[in-house]
Design a protein around this motif. Sequence first.
Motif, PDB file in Angstrom:
ATOM      1  N   PRO A 124       3.910  72.330 -66.321  1.00 26.09           N
ATOM      2  CA  PRO A 124       5.473  71.735 -66.128  1.00 26.09           C
ATOM      3  C   PRO A 124       5.678  70.790 -66.894  1.00 26.09           C
ATOM      4  CG  PRO A 124       4.322  72.117 -63.789  1.00 26.09           C
ATOM      5  CD  PRO A 124       3.271  72.526 -65.096  1.00 26.09           C
ATOM      6  N   GLY A 125       6.813  70.386 -67.433  1.00 25.60           N
ATOM      7  CA  GLY A 125       7.060  69.304 -68.597  1.00 25.60           C
ATOM      8  C   GLY A 125       8.375  69.437 -69.171  1.00 25.60           C
ATOM      9  N   ILE A 126       8.687  68.427 -69.714  1.00 25.91           N
ATOM     10  CA  ILE A 126      10.151  68.003 -69.900  1.00 25.91           C
ATOM     11  C   ILE A 126      10.098  68.950 -71.378  1.00 25.91           C
ATOM     12  CG2 ILE A 126      11.907  66.462 -70.845  1.00 25.91           C
ATOM     13  CD1 ILE A 126      10.991  66.211 -67.940  1.00 25.91           C
ATOM     14  N   PRO A 127      11.421  69.655 -71.566  1.00 25.24           N
ATOM     15  CA  PRO A 127      11.643  70.371 -72.801  1.00 25.24           C
ATOM     16  C   PRO A 127      11.524  69.349 -74.000  1.00 25.24           C
ATOM     17  CG  PRO A 127      13.166  71.171 -71.097  1.00 25.24           C
ATOM     18  CD  PRO A 127      12.447  69.797 -70.540  1.00 25.24           C
ATOM     19  N   ALA A 128      11.059  70.069 -75.164  1.00 18.67           N
ATOM     20  CA  ALA A 128      10.979  69.110 -76.272  1.00 18.67           C
ATOM     21  C   ALA A 128      11.490  70.052 -77.535  1.00 18.67           C
ATOM     22  CB  ALA A 128       9.615  68.728 -76.651  1.00 18.67           C
ATOM     23  N   ASP A 129      12.131  69.293 -78.587  1.00 21.15           N
ATOM     24  CA  ASP A 129      12.475  69.923 -79.600  1.00 21.15           C
ATOM     25  C   ASP A 129      11.268  70.380 -80.392  1.00 21.15           C
ATOM     26  OD1 ASP A 129      15.186  69.568 -79.351  1.00 21.15           O
ATOM     27  OD2 ASP A 129      15.115  67.478 -80.428  1.00 21.15           O
ATOM     28  N   ILE A 130      11.399  71.797 -81.147  1.00 22.44           N
ATOM     29  CA  ILE A 130      10.480  72.249 -81.809  1.00 22.44           C
ATOM     30  C   ILE A 130      10.405  71.689 -83.138  1.00 22.44           C
ATOM     31  CG2 ILE A 130      10.556  74.454 -80.586  1.00 22.44           C
ATOM     32  CD1 ILE A 130      11.791  75.646 -83.003  1.00 22.44           C
ATOM     33  N   ALA A 131       9.380  71.676 -83.902  1.00 22.91           N
ATOM     34  CA  ALA A 131       9.262  71.436 -85.321  1.00 22.91           C
ATOM     35  C   ALA A 131       9.171  72.451 -86.405  1.00 22.91           C
ATOM     36  CB  ALA A 131       8.342  70.484 -85.567  1.00 22.91           C
ATOM     37  N   ALA A 132       9.444  72.281 -87.581  1.00 23.28           N
ATOM     38  CA  ALA A 132       9.275  72.880 -88.828  1.00 23.28           C
ATOM     39  C   ALA A 132       9.987  74.576 -88.613  1.00 23.28           C
ATOM     40  CB  ALA A 132       7.624  72.998 -89.130  1.00 23.28           C
ATOM     41  N   ALA A 133      11.340  74.315 -88.084  1.00 24.65           N
ATOM     42  CA  ALA A 133      12.021  75.476 -87.888  1.00 24.65           C
ATOM     43  C   ALA A 133      12.227  76.348 -89.043  1.00 24.65           C
ATOM     44  CB  ALA A 133      13.165  75.450 -87.041  1.00 24.65           C
ATOM     45  N   SER A 134      12.571  75.621 -90.004  1.00 31.01           N
ATOM     46  CA  SER A 134      12.977  76.421 -91.545  1.00 31.01           C
ATOM     47  C   SER A 134      11.913  77.072 -91.985  1.00 31.01           C
ATOM     48  CB  SER A 134      13.334  75.202 -92.628  1.00 31.01           C
ATOM     49  OG  SER A 134      12.173  74.230 -92.747  1.00 31.01           O
ATOM     50  N   VAL A 135      10.590  76.823 -91.741  1.00 30.15           N
ATOM     51  CA  VAL A 135       9.414  77.677 -92.157  1.00 30.15           C
ATOM     52  C   VAL A 135       9.782  79.002 -91.732  1.00 30.15           C
ATOM     53  CG1 VAL A 135       6.855  77.841 -92.279  1.00 30.15           C
ATOM     54  CG2 VAL A 135       8.049  75.847 -92.322  1.00 30.15           C
ATOM     55  N   VAL A 136       9.906  79.268 -90.164  1.00 25.68           N
ATOM     56  CA  VAL A 136      10.264  80.528 -89.710  1.00 25.68           C
ATOM     57  C   VAL A 136      11.063  81.562 -90.458  1.00 25.68           C
ATOM     58  CG1 VAL A 136      11.078  81.866 -87.651  1.00 25.68           C
ATOM     59  CG2 VAL A 136       9.976  79.436 -87.459  1.00 25.68           C
ATOM     60  N   ALA A 137      12.566  80.953 -91.065  1.00 29.56           N
ATOM     61  CA  ALA A 137      13.410  81.645 -91.664  1.00 29.56           C
ATOM     62  C   ALA A 137      12.819  82.175 -92.880  1.00 29.56           C
ATOM     63  CB  ALA A 137      14.639  81.039 -91.634  1.00 29.56           C
ATOM     64  N   ALA A 138      12.248  81.363 -93.630  1.00 28.50           N
ATOM     65  CA  ALA A 138      11.776  81.520 -94.881  1.00 28.50           C
ATOM     66  C   ALA A 138      10.778  82.485 -94.801  1.00 28.50           C
ATOM     67  CB  ALA A 138      11.165  80.334 -95.498  1.00 28.50           C
ATOM     68  N   GLU A 139       9.856  82.600 -93.888  1.00 27.21           N
ATOM     69  CA  GLU A 139       8.965  83.770 -93.662  1.00 27.21           C
ATOM     70  C   GLU A 139       9.248  85.053 -93.423  1.00 27.21           C
ATOM     71  OE1 GLU A 139       5.119  84.668 -90.776  1.00 27.21           O
ATOM     72  OE2 GLU A 139       5.558  82.736 -91.325  1.00 27.21           O
ATOM     73  N   PHE A 140      10.324  85.338 -92.764  1.00 26.36           N
ATOM     74  CA  PHE A 140      10.771  86.536 -92.368  1.00 26.36           C
ATOM     75  C   PHE A 140      11.938  87.060 -93.433  1.00 26.36           C
ATOM     76  CE2 PHE A 140       8.974  85.658 -88.264  1.00 26.36           C
ATOM     77  CZ  PHE A 140       8.582  86.709 -87.702  1.00 26.36           C
ATOM     78  N   ALA A 141      12.564  85.961 -93.998  1.00 27.31           N
ATOM     79  CA  ALA A 141      13.591  86.511 -95.115  1.00 27.31           C
ATOM     80  C   ALA A 141      13.153  87.035 -96.280  1.00 27.31           C
ATOM     81  CB  ALA A 141      14.604  85.204 -95.199  1.00 27.31           C
ATOM     82  N   THR A 142      11.994  86.645 -96.875  1.00 29.22           N
ATOM     83  CA  THR A 142      11.342  87.025 -98.028  1.00 29.22           C
ATOM     84  C   THR A 142      11.316  88.734 -98.240  1.00 29.22           C
ATOM     85  OG1 THR A 142       9.215  86.701 -97.318  1.00 29.22           O
ATOM     86  CG2 THR A 142      10.338  84.891 -98.405  1.00 29.22           C
ATOM     87  N   LEU A 143      11.456  89.193 -99.274  1.00 32.09           N
ATOM     88  CA  LEU A 143      11.259  90.720 -99.572  1.00 32.09           C
ATOM     89  C   LEU A 143       9.943  90.944-100.115  1.00 32.09           C
ATOM     90  CD1 LEU A 143      14.638  91.379-101.303  1.00 32.09           C
ATOM     91  CD2 LEU A 143      14.230  91.799 -99.091  1.00 32.09           C
ATOM     92  N   THR A 144       8.955  90.875 -99.193  1.00 37.57           N
ATOM     93  CA  THR A 144       7.667  91.005 -99.358  1.00 37.57           C
ATOM     94  C   THR A 144       7.088  92.067 -98.425  1.00 37.57           C
ATOM     95  OG1 THR A 144       6.995  89.184 -98.131  1.00 37.57           O
ATOM     96  CG2 THR A 144       7.587  88.631-100.387  1.00 37.57           C
ATOM     97  N   GLN A 145       6.026  92.478 -98.612  1.00 39.37           N
ATOM     98  CA  GLN A 145       5.184  93.274 -97.522  1.00 39.37           C
ATOM     99  C   GLN A 145       4.914  92.603 -96.358  1.00 39.37           C
ATOM    100  OE1 GLN A 145       1.703  95.372 -99.096  1.00 39.37           O
ATOM    101  NE2 GLN A 145       1.118  96.114 -97.055  1.00 39.37           N
TER     102      GLN A 145
END
Length: 327
Positions: free
Chosen positions: A159-180
């Motif tokens: 149980p806890g108060i919801p908190a903002d996540i950090a470093a969200a931009s890293v997620v998009a960069a990792e999945f958006a690249t055209l790599t294996q």
Amino acid sequence: MDWSLSIDKAIPKPLRVIFRGVGQVFFCCNAVTGLIFLIALYVGGITAGLAATVGVISSTVAAYLLGFSDDDIDAGLYGFNGTLVGPCLFLFLENTPQLWVLVVLASILSTIVLAALMRILQPYNIPASTSPFVLTCWMFMVAVYSFDGFARGPVLPEPGIPADIAAASVVAAEFATLTQDAAEAWYTAVTKGVAEVMFADSVIVGILFLTGIAITSLRGASMALAGAIVGVALPICLGADKTLIEMGLYAFNPVLTMMAVGWVFLKPTTGTAILALLAGVLTVICQAGLANFLAPIGLPTLTFPFVLVMWMFLFAASKSKYWGNSH
């Protein structure tokens, strides 16, 4: 597929009903599909497979003993909530011998809750779906605080108060690249998204689930796959937690929503496929909102985002001149 229906009818009735109950988790009234799902669960983990087996048998037997509709029982409609209850409780509560007693009791309760909700929702032609599983498991998860004989598992959120996540931009960069690596990340997240419907953190289980659905319906399998893709793509665009995306935890609810809206409960057309896509997108938002709403009491969303969005779309469809032709 015709061959699977022939095998379905040839299976002895008690086993057929049990396997159909497992299959109905993905709306598949097919014993062959249900058997594949159950095998997949055992592949994912012996405990999960056993818990699902105990759950589906307990909930189905309870329906027989309580004298509920034979047609509904034969179709597996009193089995799928119990199928989900077993693995869920073993995932979120401490694994002890006494927990098997809870699984049996919770599975029986899910049958009673399902019968009650079916009666309540019958005038509106709206399915109870997995809501009995959600309500039952929430009750048992909260009840453990009152008993020394049972305890929370490490996976159950604190149980806890919801908190903002950090470093969200890293997620998009990792999945958006055209790599294996990016391709593998997508493949893993999408297949696990399908597997997580039954709490399995496994690529192989996800593939087996899709195979089982495809045996019953190619449209159903395509809706499930599309739902998983939506449940990965949208959280990436919105900057959701990377770990949750990779584990498929944003995808399993859209999988069920898109199957329900685009295949099962509305006439399968191009229009309902588009409506299902919208429902899948909104399910992701709904899941994020419910996760934060439930955070202070330490409860997981389970499949409740799917249930809420499906209910709203089916209620709305009944008022529409375009979507009102439901099954």
